[in-house]
Design a protein around this motif. Structure first.
Motif: not given
Length: 956
Positions: A63, A147, A149, A267, A269, A271, A685-686, A688-690, A745
């Protein structure tokens, strides 16, 4: 051992290398495991879990933040094939899905230098990842504004390469029978299996196995030897993360791996993705069931799998400890009416007048007024308590041995028996510190040579430096103890200061107790004066609890900061140093108030007429006539339960929910600015990013270790501690499981064969528990004084007269000026002699108020008990440690059997190769003879056939 896919698509081992990128075309979109179903198959299984071709699975996510132009629009995405020539950094090709904002043109706003630098670093790093064999796809058309990815997929050939590099053990085609129990043991196991069937999770892998596949380190040369039913579950994440750490970006002055890129904000993040929720594990409705540890390990890796396995074993072992603790408590309840000392204290006919608890404002009081405290003390201070202390010491030793055996079984089952940890990659902070040191040296070197003429040698050195710019500085420079000395000194001073702060706060609470007791003694109501002890104890314990909870959070942050300034080289060194500091500070913080009540309160009081004062006005606290054990029980129970309810459970549930709500509100405000992005469907993935980033297992272990201390260190004063710990842990397992699956995450899978430094801490706490319980029984409780009285002073062999024996007399005329009670007639009669708890000579003796010989007899008995108890329990614990082998016999036999079978398999394979070669040689010789028997005049076709015979012979 058969491997079962845990939330991951199957990697077809038989795929052709020429069509590696298309091997997953037949993959299922979502694995169904643990009897769980994806709530939305289209959202959870297709969108976000795969590349846009719907075939290649997303194995990892990077990210990054970018400045999005208002006029730029997202270009049509395209699949980027794994072509090394197309991936060349110099050609400046973009990843599939790259938006138009990367094209520097008139339609794009000007970016600042730092943004450009980050973009160049990302381009180089992602190009290097593709050169390493990974397949990448970029997505910036998301609901999260600004953002981007990068989706990463590892093809089969890359996984095979990494598995060979990491020497991962894989199940082979060879299957062998696991040793089964026979006779009576087999019947017992079958009965236990039937009884426990309702509490077993409904998953395939939790069923007892009768066969196991032979495991062997993966090798591409022996790929035919590996079972075709192989799945790279959590191991896949380890392999991908190893590539991310190993791959570097060299456009900077030093090489940067993924950890450095994350630390420098290139970057934001990195994960892996969650796949689905485990209903047979991360649910409160299955609290009574065993955990599917094998599946947890396949999803999160061995390190987290071992934590949940250890937590499960610890919780199971608390069951017998809780049962025995409840029995001891019930014994105290059943015998409270038969306890002679408490009956004597409650008997108003004794008319025992006690000396005042404070100067001036406090008056004389009747011992019978503390009847309730005396009766309650017997619930926890009885002969069964000594037995329970010995039992818990042996329980701790048995728990440690049981865990070692369980850990060995897991190592065997997870193919970790030959696993050795390799040297880890340097941390980003360490590399940055080394860079700083290198630049400082370079600056000094340039300053010295500034006035020297430039020589050919200097030009050559500069060329070498330019060539070596991409080499890791950690290979050229290292931090010495001189570099770290300021950090070490800061650590030492900081830890001493924090410990001193804890002592100061406890001392402040002591002052509060003393002053509050003196203030409440001025109450005009008799009920207010009679409840002084209860009010002071309850409020002081609550203050201690609040302070402990606040300081725990503060000390956790300080311990991390102190560890960071040390700049440890690897993550393992960082974790071990952090654990040591955090445990030391939190141990002192949690147990200092309890240590005060157990060993210091009432020990340095003095006597009437010669009390010990603080600040010349506050008298030191005294214990109740029944002793301080009851107050110790109250202190321990409130702190233990308060920490479990408030800090462990409420904080773990409430704070993540609050952070999630704050992030949701922020995102909602951003979405309102862009309606088009708001209408898009969220990708996996959005989502999980939160979630919250995974912060490691240190907080999880720490709270359990502190709880283990409450259960073992002062168990002599609170037999119900194991029961409350058991109830907490039943919820804690599911709470942690739910947090790991839904609130955090997905962590990076880490291989490990043990719980590391935590095992040594557990052993240390267990050894310390023996010593502390010996002193609690000997000095805090009245167990030893009762024994001494029973066998040395009792006239009829009973406990009658024990209370009077423990009290000394004081003549009220010997009070110092200004310390006598203001109202000496409060009880309705004039008091000439008052009593206090101590072994001293009476006022009519020649050596009045001097320590009596009874005191020395009791003290000798106390010390003798400590020595005997400690050595006896230590011997019994060591005996348990010696008699229970660390490696179960069946596991050692299976390991030996595997080695023998492995040799047999390779011998058979070699024999098969030799037979094949012999067959080829025989065929070749026959063909050669046939060719020699032909006529000298050969046709063109015969000549070609003969040449083919010879050529075949040469090829063989």
């Amino acid at each position: 051992m058969q491997s079962v896919p845990f939330l991951l698509a199957k990697r077809d081992q038989k795929a052709n290398k020429s069509s590696i990128t298309n091997y997953s075309s037949s993959l299922p979109y979502c694995s169904q495991l643990l009897n769980s179903l994806c709530q939305d198959p289209d959202a959870n299984c297709k969108h976000g879990l795969y590349f846009r071709d719907g075939k290649r699975k997303v194995d990892y996510i990077l990210v990054y933040h970018y400045k999005k132009s208002s006029v730029s629009k997202t270009l049509t995405r395209r699949i980027y094939h794994n072509d090394s020539s197309a991936r060349s950094i110099k050609q400046d090709h973009q990843l599939p899905g790259t938006g138009g904002h990367l094209d520097v043109g008139e339609s794009e706003t000007h970016m600042d230098y730092h943004e450009d630098d980050k973009r160049f670093r990302r381009e180089e790093y992602e190009g290097n990842l593709m050169e390493a064999g990974l397949e990448l796809e970029r997505d910036e058309d998301t609901k999260i504004h600004g953002v981007g990815f990068v989706k990463i997929h590892a093809p089969w050939n890359v996984l095979c390469r990494e598995a060979e590099f990491l020497k991962l053990k894989m199940p082979t085609k060879k299957v062998y029978q696991i040793n089964q129990a026979h006779g009576l043991l087999k019947k017992i196991n079958s009965v236990i299996q039937k009884i426990t069937e309702p509490i077993q999770p409904k998953v395939a892998e939790h069923k007892p196995e009768t066969v196991k596949r032979l495991s062997y380190p993966f090798s591409r040369e022996k790929q035919h030897f590996i079972s075709s039913n192989v799945f790279f579950s959590s191991i896949l994440l380890i392999q991908v993360y190893e590539i991310l750490k190993r791959t570097t970006c060299t456009k900077a002055k030093y090489s940067m791996g993924i950890t450095s890129l994350l630390a420098n904000g290139v970057y934001s993040a990195a994960y892996p993705l969650h796949d689905l929720l485990c209903e047979e594990w991360a649910s409160y409705g299955v609290f009574y069931k065993y955990q599917p540890i094998d599946l947890v390990r396949k999803y999160f890796g061995e390190k987290i799998g071992l934590y949940f396995a250890w937590l499960g074993v610890y919780t199971q072992m608390l069951i017998p400890a809780s049962i025995v603790g409840v029995i001891v408590f019930l014994y105290g309840c059943a015998t409270v009416d038969e306890n002679i000392p408490s009956m004597e204290m409650c008997d108003e006919r004794n008319n025992i007048t006690m000396c005042p608890l404070c100067d001036n404002t406090c008056s004389y009081w009747k011992m019978s007024s503390s009847c309730a405290t005396a009766r309650a003390s017997h619930l926890f201070d009885n002969p069964a308590t000594v037995f329970f202390s010995v039992f818990m010491a042996l329980w701790a030793a048995t728990f440690m041995e049981h865990w070692k055996r369980k850990q060995m079984r897991l190592n065997y089952r997870w193919d970790l028996t030959g696993f050795e940890e390799e040297e880890a990659h340097p941390r980003a902070e360490y590399e940055a510190k080394v860079l700083e040191k290198s630049l400082r040296k370079e600056y000094i070197h340039k300053k010295k040579r500034r006035h020297l003429p430039e020589e050919t040698g200097n030009k050559w050195r500069q060329r070498v430096k330019r060539v070596m710019a991409g080499v890791k500085l950690t290979d050229k420079e290292k931090l010495t103890w001189k570099d770290r000395f300021p950090a070490y000194f800061t650590n030492f001073v900081g830890i001493i200061f924090m410990i001193g702060l804890t002592f100061a706060i406890v001392f402040g609470v002591i002052i509060y107790r003393i002053s509050t007791a003196a203030a409440l003694a001025l109450s005009s109501t008799p009920s207010g004066r009679s409840s002084v002890r209860v009010t002071v104890t309850a409020t002081a314990v609550i203050i201690n609890l609040v302070v402990i909870i606040i300081l725990d959070e503060v000390y956790g942050c300080i311990a991390r900061w102190l560890t960071q300034i040390e700049v440890p080289k690897t993550d393992k060194n960082f974790e071990e140093r952090l654990i040591f500091k955090a445990f030391l500070l939190k141990f002192v913080n949690a147990y200092t108030p309890i240590f005060y009540v157990a060993f210091f309160k009432g020990r340095f009081v003095g006597r009437p007429g010669d009390y010990v004062y603080i600040f010349h006005s506050f008298r030191m606290e005294e214990c109740a006539p029944g002793g301080c054990l009851m107050e110790l029980c109250i202190q321990l129970s409130i702190i233990m339960l308060g920490k479990q309810l408030i800090q462990n459970n409420l904080f773990e549930i409430g704070i993540p929910k609050m952070k999630k709500l704050i992030r949701y509100i922020k995102l909602k405000r951003q979405r309102s600015l862009d309606h088009e992005e708001h209408m898009k469907k969220k990708q996996r993935y959005e989502v999980d990013y939160n979630l919250e980033p995974f912060a490691g297992l240190t907080p999880e272990y720490m709270e359990m270790i502190i709880q283990f201390g409450f259960v073992t260190l002062f168990v002599a004063s609170f037999p119900l501690a194991p029961l409350f710990a058991l109830l907490n842990n039943i919820i804690e397992i599911r709470l942690d499981a739910k947090k790991f699956v839904t609130e955090l995450r997905r962590p990076v899978a880490v291989r490990a064969k043990d719980i590391g430094i935590w095992y040594n801490i557990l052993r240390g706490v267990g050894k310390l528990a023996v010593i502390i319980n010996a002193f609690v029984i000997s000095f805090t409780s009245d167990f030893i004084p009762r024994l001494v009285y029973l066998y040395m002073y009792s006239e009829n062999g009973t406990m009658h007269g024990f209370v009077n024996h423990t009290l000394s007399s004081f003549n009220v005329s010997d009070f110092q000026g200004g310390t006598a009670p203001n109202d000496p007639m409060e009880l309705g009669y004039e008091v000439q002699i008052c009593r206090y708890k101590d072994y001293r000579e009476p006022p009519w003796s020649e050596n009045k108020y001097e320590i009596s010989k009874d005191f020395w007899a009791v003290l000798a008995a106390r010390l003798a008990f400590v020595i005997v108890f400690q050595n006896l329990v230590m011997f019994m614990s060591d005996f348990v440690d010696w008699i229970i082998p660390d490696i179960p016999k069946d596991i050692s036999q299976q390991i030996h059997k595997e080695k023998v079978l492995m040799v047999e398999v390779f011998m058979k394979e070699e024999q098969g190769k030799l037979q094949m070669l012999e067959t080829w040689k025989d065929k070749d010789m026959k063909k050669g003879e046939n060719c020699n028997n032909h006529s000298p005049k050969l046709s063109r076709s015969q000549s070609g056939s003969m040449s083919s015979c010879h050529s075949y012979h040469i090829d063989v």
